[in-house]
Design an enzyme around this catalytic site. Structure first.
Site, PDB file in Angstrom:
ATOM      1  N   HIS A 245       0.746  -1.158   0.033  1.00 46.34           N
ATOM      2  CA  HIS A 245      -0.013  -0.022  -0.048  1.00 46.34           C
ATOM      3  C   HIS A 245       0.878   1.312  -0.008  1.00 46.34           C
ATOM      4  CE1 HIS A 245      -0.067  -0.468   4.758  1.00 46.34           C
ATOM      5  NE2 HIS A 245       0.933  -0.415   4.252  1.00 46.34           N
ATOM      6  N   ASN A 246       0.373   2.455  -0.861  1.00 47.56           N
ATOM      7  CA  ASN A 246       0.931   3.427  -0.730  1.00 47.56           C
ATOM      8  C   ASN A 246       2.346   3.500  -1.382  1.00 47.56           C
ATOM      9  OD1 ASN A 246      -0.541   3.698   2.177  1.00 47.56           O
ATOM     10  ND2 ASN A 246      -0.983   5.487   0.987  1.00 47.56           N
TER      11      ASN A 246
END
Length: 350
Positions: A245-246
């Protein structure tokens, strides 16, 4: 890359029209397919890029070979001389691409949600499930069994092969190709420990995949925890890659199979990451970095260059066992050296 409607045969002149190449030999030589330089027969086109295969040039049965100017001097057959032979091969291979061409239409077994905007030119295969408010632009192709959740957007001329899953609010750009089994937008690995128990952290971001991205089979790209996970234009991902994620992967970076990228890593433009590499979380990799296979990237890389980790390259098991044993004794050796240094200082004083 252009895709041509195949004929049975082409002349070398037809194949190379508008390309920056020189034909050595007969431009009217007929080509009906492509093969490797060692296995090619009459009527086939071969290419020479890797020096390891130069030994086959003198005996090749190909009608023509794509190669560099330096190799053309010893080529016994027709030659297509190029500054970048592999790129020219990629262009000529499109003439012989036999991938089935989809026809527009929506299969009767498709389940369609509400308020979707589906261009009339799209092709949606059997047993696809499409959520609410999905947008599919012109010439989008969905293979059988794809699952698109609410709010997904897919740009023009993008293709999803069979059984691709896009979670809610995933945005896909133009000319994106995603191979079978890939999942985009699943929750990132966000968990918080409280009183000895793990608690899930809601993943509030999405995934943005920009134009001209290619993603291999069975990859997973997690949605962002707060901000979006972003794959920028021109990125190429091999099979079996995990993107946390991210993460942000910037333009024209290529990543080989079985790479894992932990959350919030920022990978620069024009990078090359070898297979099996692990990239730690919250680190930054500069533009124009090459990382060799099986490397552990545990800290940020600030400058362009080639980076590796690990103990040596391939070796026999016995050599590896000896080196591992020596590595495990390094702490003991260091203590002995410190003791000797102390003793030497005492002797020097005396």
């Amino acid at each position: 890359m252009k895709q041509h409607q195949g004929k049975a045969q082409y002349t070398l002149a037809e194949l190379t029209k508008d390309l920056d190449v020189t034909i050595q030999g007969d431009p009217d030589c007929m080509i009906d397919s492509i093969n490797t330089i060692s296995r090619a027969r009459q009527g086939q086109l071969a290419f020479l890029v890797n020096p390891l295969y130069k030994k086959y040039l003198q005996t090749t049965q190909a009608s023509a070979v794509i190669l560099s100017a330096s190799d053309a001097e010893i080529c016994p057959v027709n030659a297509v001389i190029a500054r970048d032979p592999y790129y020219i091969y990629a262009q000529l291979a499109t003439f012989f691409d036999n991938r089935p061409q989809p026809k527009s239409g929506i299969h009767s077994s498709v389940v369609m949600g509400e308020n979707c905007h589906i261009d009339p030119s799209v092709c949606i295969g059997p047993y696809c499930v499409i959520g609410d408010e999905v947008i599919l632009d012109a010439n989008v192709v969905l293979g059988p069994g794809c699952n698109l959740a609410n709010g997904v957007e897919i740009g023009k001329n993008s293709r999803l092969d069979a059984n691709v899953t896009l979670y809610y609010q995933v945005k896909i750009g133009q000319r994106v190709v995603i191979a079978s089994g890939t999942v985009v937008g699943s929750d990132g690995f966000g968990i918080a420990k409280h009183q000895g128990v793990w608690h899930k952290v809601p993943q509030l971001g999405g995934v943005i995949i920009m134009d001209d991205v290619e993603i291999g089979a069975n990859c997973t790209i997690d949605r962002g925890a707060i901000e979006d996970t972003v794959i920028e234009s021109g990125v190429k991902l091999d099979n079996l890659i995990q993107i946390g994620h991210n993460v942000r992967i910037r333009e024209n970076t290529a990543i080989a199979g079985c790479v894992g990228v932990a959350g919030s890593a920022d990978i620069g433009k024009n990078c090359l990451i070898g297979g099996g590499t692990g990239v730690g979380g919250h680190i930054t990799i500069a533009d124009n970095v090459a990382i060799t296979g099986m490397t552990a990237v545990t800290k940020s890389i600030r400058d362009p260059g080639i980076y590796s980790s690990g103990v040596g390259g391939l070796m026999t098991n016995m050599e590896w066992r000896k080196n591992s044993a020596r590595m495990n004794r390094l702490e003991h050796l260091m203590q002995r050296v410190k003791t000797l240094e102390t003793a030497l200082k005492e002797l020097t004083k005396e």
